[in-house]
Design a protein around this motif. Structure first.
Motif, PDB file in Angstrom:
ATOM      1  N   THR A  44      -0.350 -10.958  -6.570  1.00  0.00           N
ATOM      2  CA  THR A  44      -0.121 -10.661  -5.390  1.00  0.00           C
ATOM      3  C   THR A  44       1.681 -10.558  -5.119  1.00  0.00           C
ATOM      4  O   THR A  44       2.005 -11.748  -5.644  1.00  0.00           O
ATOM      5  CB  THR A  44      -1.011 -11.130  -4.109  1.00  0.00           C
ATOM      6  N   GLU A  58      -4.462  -2.848   8.200  1.00  0.00           N
ATOM      7  CA  GLU A  58      -5.071  -4.076   8.442  1.00  0.00           C
ATOM      8  C   GLU A  58      -4.803  -4.835   7.275  1.00  0.00           C
ATOM      9  O   GLU A  58      -5.011  -6.155   7.300  1.00  0.00           O
ATOM     10  CB  GLU A  58      -6.639  -4.214   8.866  1.00  0.00           C
ATOM     11  N   GLY A  59      -4.208  -4.209   6.110  1.00  0.00           N
ATOM     12  CA  GLY A  59      -3.822  -5.099   5.016  1.00  0.00           C
ATOM     13  C   GLY A  59      -5.022  -5.608   4.044  1.00  0.00           C
ATOM     14  O   GLY A  59      -4.882  -6.348   3.269  1.00  0.00           O
ATOM     15  N   LYS A  60      -6.180  -4.707   4.216  1.00  0.00           N
ATOM     16  CA  LYS A  60      -7.349  -5.258   3.522  1.00  0.00           C
ATOM     17  C   LYS A  60      -7.257  -5.096   2.190  1.00  0.00           C
ATOM     18  O   LYS A  60      -7.920  -5.908   1.503  1.00  0.00           O
ATOM     19  CB  LYS A  60      -8.625  -4.362   4.156  1.00  0.00           C
ATOM     20  N   PHE A  61      -6.706  -4.006   1.645  1.00  0.00           N
ATOM     21  CA  PHE A  61      -6.724  -3.828  -0.012  1.00  0.00           C
ATOM     22  C   PHE A  61      -5.476  -4.192  -0.627  1.00  0.00           C
ATOM     23  O   PHE A  61      -5.412  -4.427  -1.679  1.00  0.00           O
ATOM     24  CB  PHE A  61      -6.829  -2.310  -0.053  1.00  0.00           C
ATOM     25  N   LYS A  62      -4.439  -4.708   0.202  1.00  0.00           N
ATOM     26  CA  LYS A  62      -3.367  -5.120  -0.597  1.00  0.00           C
ATOM     27  C   LYS A  62      -3.428  -6.099  -1.712  1.00  0.00           C
ATOM     28  O   LYS A  62      -2.860  -5.742  -2.809  1.00  0.00           O
ATOM     29  CB  LYS A  62      -2.358  -5.736   0.432  1.00  0.00           C
ATOM     30  N   ASP A 111      -3.312   1.340   5.045  1.00  0.00           N
ATOM     31  CA  ASP A 111      -3.761   0.105   5.003  1.00  0.00           C
ATOM     32  C   ASP A 111      -3.259  -0.743   6.097  1.00  0.00           C
ATOM     33  O   ASP A 111      -2.592  -1.881   5.932  1.00  0.00           O
ATOM     34  CB  ASP A 111      -3.513  -0.678   3.640  1.00  0.00           C
ATOM     35  N   GLU A 121      -5.906  -7.348  -3.684  1.00  0.00           N
ATOM     36  CA  GLU A 121      -6.645  -6.812  -4.735  1.00  0.00           C
ATOM     37  C   GLU A 121      -6.101  -5.673  -5.439  1.00  0.00           C
ATOM     38  O   GLU A 121      -6.065  -5.663  -6.767  1.00  0.00           O
ATOM     39  CB  GLU A 121      -7.965  -6.370  -4.243  1.00  0.00           C
ATOM     40  N   GLN A 149       2.341   2.042   4.374  1.00  0.00           N
ATOM     41  CA  GLN A 149       1.518   0.931   4.269  1.00  0.00           C
ATOM     42  C   GLN A 149       0.642   0.759   5.550  1.00  0.00           C
ATOM     43  O   GLN A 149      -0.591   0.464   5.589  1.00  0.00           O
ATOM     44  CB  GLN A 149       2.183  -0.458   4.045  1.00  0.00           C
ATOM     45  N   GLN A 204       0.846  -1.097   0.029  1.00  0.00           N
ATOM     46  CA  GLN A 204       0.053   0.001   0.032  1.00  0.00           C
ATOM     47  C   GLN A 204       0.842   1.191  -0.097  1.00  0.00           C
ATOM     48  O   GLN A 204       0.381   2.191  -0.490  1.00  0.00           O
ATOM     49  CB  GLN A 204      -0.946   0.083   1.202  1.00  0.00           C
ATOM     50  N   LYS A 254      -8.959   1.006  -1.808  1.00  0.00           N
ATOM     51  CA  LYS A 254     -10.145   0.420  -1.754  1.00  0.00           C
ATOM     52  C   LYS A 254     -10.875  -0.395  -2.965  1.00  0.00           C
ATOM     53  O   LYS A 254     -11.619  -1.085  -2.959  1.00  0.00           O
ATOM     54  CB  LYS A 254     -11.587   1.418  -1.151  1.00  0.00           C
TER      55      LYS A 254
END
Length: 126
Positions: A125, A110-114, A108, A116, A104, A2, A71
């Motif tokens: 990835t 929590e690494g939620k978007f990494k 981000d 995708e 990062q 991120q 997002k």
């Protein structure tokens, strides 16, 4: 990743304006190579994004657009912006890994978007 995404967006959408379908920018022809070779500019953009220093108009715009770009996995990015983002991300990963980690964590945590986002930009990835 991120953090790199953030930096990439700085490079490719530095002065982007959010529109309905895509991020538009009159600065798509910005010389990313020149920016990335200038440590002072890189440092200034990083500080701006981290709320540790002043921002240019481009930096403020980037800060506004970055959360949406993460997002939506850069769904509103043009191909040129995606290309710029890839370049900036790779630059930060290799040349400024600590700044990359900080960005990062900020954008981000929590690494939620990494996953995708990486898939959208790199096809996988990292």
């Amino acid at each position: 990743m991120q953090v790199l995404t953030l930096v990439v967006l700085v490079g490719c959408a530095a002065t982007a304006v959010l529109s309905a379908d895509t991020y538009t920018t009159p600065f798509d022809n910005i010389d990313l190579e020149a920016i990335l070779k200038n440590e002072k500019l890189v440092d200034n953009y990083t500080k701006c994004l981290m709320d540790e220093g002043p921002c240019t108009n481009e930096g403020r715009t980037l800060k506004k657009l970055l959360p949406d770009a993460l997002k939506t996995a850069c769904a509103k990015c043009t191909e040129k912006q995606k290309t710029g983002a890839r370049k900036v991300i790779k630059f930060y990963q290799t040349q400024h890994p600590e700044d990359f980690k900080k960005l990062q964590q900020k954008y981000d945590p929590e690494g939620k978007f990494k996953a995708e986002f990486e898939k959208a930009l790199f096809g996988q990835t990292l």
